[in-house]
Design a protein around this motif. Structure first.
Motif, PDB file in Angstrom:
ATOM      1  N   SER A 172       0.826  -1.020  -0.097  1.00 45.66           N
ATOM      2  CA  SER A 172       0.103  -0.119   0.082  1.00 45.66           C
ATOM      3  C   SER A 172       0.865   1.264   0.044  1.00 45.66           C
ATOM      4  N   LEU A 187       0.519   7.932   5.524  1.00 42.23           N
ATOM      5  CA  LEU A 187       0.141   6.334   6.097  1.00 42.23           C
ATOM      6  C   LEU A 187       1.232   5.672   7.066  1.00 42.23           C
ATOM      7  N   TRP A 190       0.380   7.355  10.440  1.00 41.90           N
ATOM      8  CA  TRP A 190      -0.864   6.796  10.910  1.00 41.90           C
ATOM      9  C   TRP A 190      -0.279   5.420  11.635  1.00 41.90           C
ATOM     10  N   VAL A 278      -7.761   6.282   8.907  1.00 39.33           N
ATOM     11  CA  VAL A 278      -7.171   5.784   7.634  1.00 39.33           C
ATOM     12  C   VAL A 278      -8.243   6.344   6.505  1.00 39.33           C
ATOM     13  N   PRO A 279      -9.524   6.365   6.320  1.00 40.31           N
ATOM     14  CA  PRO A 279     -10.032   6.750   5.050  1.00 40.31           C
ATOM     15  C   PRO A 279     -10.054   8.248   5.104  1.00 40.31           C
ATOM     16  N   LEU A 282      -6.333   9.309   3.619  1.00 40.42           N
ATOM     17  CA  LEU A 282      -6.042   8.844   2.361  1.00 40.42           C
ATOM     18  C   LEU A 282      -7.065   9.235   1.431  1.00 40.42           C
ATOM     19  N   ILE A 283      -8.275   9.214   1.317  1.00 42.61           N
ATOM     20  CA  ILE A 283      -9.285   9.423   0.750  1.00 42.61           C
ATOM     21  C   ILE A 283      -9.438  11.060   0.601  1.00 42.61           C
ATOM     22  N   ALA A 303      -7.026   4.740  -3.823  1.00 40.56           N
ATOM     23  CA  ALA A 303      -6.800   5.164  -2.656  1.00 40.56           C
ATOM     24  C   ALA A 303      -8.018   4.819  -1.565  1.00 40.56           C
ATOM     25  N   SER A 307      -7.807   2.525   1.544  1.00 42.21           N
ATOM     26  CA  SER A 307      -8.117   3.043   2.896  1.00 42.21           C
ATOM     27  C   SER A 307      -9.187   2.145   3.420  1.00 42.21           C
ATOM     28  N   ALA A 311      -8.567  -0.049   6.912  1.00 42.36           N
ATOM     29  CA  ALA A 311      -9.374   0.149   7.943  1.00 42.36           C
ATOM     30  C   ALA A 311     -10.112  -1.204   8.575  1.00 42.36           C
TER      31      ALA A 311
END
Length: 612
Positions: A172, A187, A190, A278-279, A282-283, A303, A307, A311
């Motif tokens: 990823s 990422l 995180w 995470v979403p 990334l999004i 992405a 994500s 998650a």
């Protein structure tokens, strides 16, 4: 072919050396011989994890290609891409996931549990009798099962989840660098926060799991101890007492389970909060780059897919990590019980003995179980080949201690014990005990078929040998009449735990049949008839005479009628030999033996105070 893959790990391969008492070394000892296969299984799992990220890459590429293509000619212009996607999702992805599942469920898990359990059980069986005297039988068994299961679960989850997850995260991060390096950095940041959370929670989960496992084992030990002695519980009307003891053990287990539940719930809450970031990162980040023309619609889709997958995987991986740490706690708890060094071992140069001259000699032997008094002191005694020696003494005089030293259940604190001229410490315990047959007051019976109980004397004997031994022990007739609760009859009938379905005389006959079958040159009778009434004793006396024929015999008895016919009698008092001679000689001497003889009632020696 899939079934044969299950043989890639030798599930019954013995381990080298003693089990270590440190966690990492213990894992290596327990799993030794399986690591090449475990590594292959891990690589396959990692490959499957990488394919998950490739799914997102293909999704983004398909979207970008579709946006830039004419809808009417998309399939004809991009037939190679269509075949690639079909081949990936229909062939490659199912193949790797199927191989990963097979590696875990066919090759790894069915083999690791028996591999670890047999190694632990083999080690435990080699412990001295004091190891078992100091613990619950049920607790020891629970620890073996618990440790093998927990260790197997750790290995399986590391392969099935951690290899998969690490490969997915690495792939990823690589994918995100193709979108924008800042996304890969986000990422990584995180992931750092996620690992900090794991580092704080997992040791606490591990400790509370260890405490829970120990409390669970205590419940098992308490309940098994009560059930094993249920007749005593009934005879003394102590149902309420045993229920209270079990309830206290269960209450302690409940408290430890609640401790574990609290930390587990807190961990799950923090986990979901961290996973929800995470979403957003990334999004949201990809949308921002797209709004500035630095990312495509396909990048957003890729992405987003990554994500959501991370998650979801975060919850899955964290749950598995919690289980891994919980299982590690149970392994550590089991290690504490099962890995103490053996206190009585064969010397490195110990030799196996066979076909010895059946002589026994105690040379200046003293042993007091590590205490200041008790046991035996300065014993000098020789038993010639073929001689039948009786040993007499009040309770606590040291009779059974002599037998335990002869069998090397303990090592002497001073002096030597010789069998066939060999110091028992210089020969293997197994070969020593093969030279000695034994019939005891507490006749050991397994909850197995009558045939199996007799066969214990010589596992290689034929059915004809078993029946012949039973006939000589006058056990054949009553064995034929046996029937258990499952309808098995005769030699196939099971005898119940510790032989509870038999009378005392029947158990003794089975024990004598076992001794006949073993046919060892030395025979020890340790209170072999004291649990029987005089009539039953008389009925098996001929069987006793037969089993003693041609053997060197050491006979211990409170009932003097059993040993009056011995060639020689030794009288023990306070761990010392105080008289020695034939029955008539000792009676004429008018000493302690004569007092025993005249004061016994119903054939039993009185307590020490009465004798004195």
């Amino acid at each position: 072919m899939i079934r044969r893959a299950g043989d890639l790990i030798d599930a019954f391969q013995p381990a080298d050396g003693d089990p270590p008492s440190t966690l990492g070394a213990f894992f290596r000892w327990a799993l030794a011989g399986s690591f090449p296969i475990l590594l292959i299984a891990g690589v396959i799992s990692a490959a499957a994890g990488t394919l998950e990220v490739m799914s997102a890459i293909l999704l983004g590429y398909v979207i970008d290609t579709a946006i830039g293509s004419d809808p009417e000619s998309f399939f004809t212009a991009n037939w190679g891409l269509v075949l690639l996607v079909l081949g990936f999702f229909v062939i490659a992805r199912p193949l790797f996931f199927g191989l990963s599942s097979m590696a875990n469920s066919v090759v790894v898990l069915p083999n690791l549990n028996p591999l670890v359990l047999t190694r632990l059980h083999r080690w435990t069986l080699g412990q001295a009798v004091t190891f078992f005297d100091n613990d619950f039988a049920g607790r020891i068994a629970q620890k073996q099962m618990q440790t093998a299961r927990a260790l197997t679960d750790v290995a399986g989850e590391v392969i099935n989840v951690l290899f998969f997850a690490i490969a997915s995260l690495v792939a990823s991060a690589v994918l995100l660098t193709t979108i924008n390096g800042w996304m890969a950095l986000a990422l990584c940041l995180w992931l750092f926060l996620y690992l900090l959370m794991i580092r704080w929670f997992m040791p606490r989960i591990r400790l509370r799991s260890k405490a829970r496992a120990n409390a669970r084992a205590m419940v098992t030990g308490q309940i098994v101890d009560t059930i094993t002695n249920v007749k005593t519980v009934k005879l003394f009307a102590h149902d309420a007492h045993e229920e209270t003891a079990a309830t206290e053990a269960v209450r302690s287990f409940r408290e430890r389970a609640l401790d574990y539940g609290v930390i587990s719930a807190a961990f799950r809450f923090c986990l979901m909060a961290v996973a929800g970031m995470v979403p957003v990162l990334l999004i949201g980040g990809t949308l921002w780059f797209w709004s500035n023309g630095a990312a495509s619609a396909g990048d957003i889709a890729a992405a987003g897919a990554i994500s959501i997958r991370i998650a979801q995987m975060t919850g899955w991986v964290s749950h598995v990590l919690m289980m891994i740490y919980a299982n590690i706690g149970e392994v550590e708890d089991g290690m504490r019980t099962l890995t103490p060094r053996r206190t009585l071992v064969d010397r490195a140069d110990a030799k196996a003995i066979s076909e010895i001259e059946p002589t026994i000699e105690f040379k200046d032997v003293s042993f007091a179980y590590g205490r200041q008094n008790g046991g035996v002191e300065r014993i000098d005694l020789k038993v010639n080949a073929g001689e039948k020696l009786g040993i007499v003494g009040a309770s606590g005089a040291g009779k059974s201690t002599l037998v335990s030293l002869l069998l090397r259940l303990y090592d002497t604190e001073m002096g030597r014990v010789l069998v066939g001229g060999h110091d028992v410490r210089e020969v293997t315990q197994e070969s020593l005990r093969r030279q000695i047959g034994m019939v005891t007051q507490e006749t050991a019976m397994f909850n197995r078929a009558a045939r199996d109980n007799i066969l214990y004397g010589n596992p290689g004997a034929s059915d004809a040998d078993i029946e012949a031994a039973a006939r000589r022990a006058e056990a054949h007739e009553f064995i034929l009449e046996l029937q258990d609760h499952k309808g098995r009859t005769g030699y196939d009938a099971h005898l119940g735990e510790r032989g509870v379905k038999l009378s005392g005389g029947q158990r003794q006959r089975i024990a004598l049949a076992r001794a006949f079958l073993k046919d060892a040159p030395i025979l020890v009778l340790d209170e072999a008839t004291s649990a029987l009434d005089s009539e039953v004793e008389a009925s098996i006396q001929s069987a006793l005479d037969q089993v003693m024929e041609g053997k060197t015999v050491l006979a211990i008895a409170h009932r003097l009628s059993t040993i009056a016919r011995m060639d020689r009698i030794v009288v023990l008092d306070d761990g010392r030999i105080v008289e020695e001679g034939a029955h008539e000689e000792l009676l004429d001497a008018g000493g302690l033996y004569a007092r025993f003889w005249h004061r016994q009632s119903g054939g039993f020696i009185g307590v020490r105070e009465a004798a004195e």
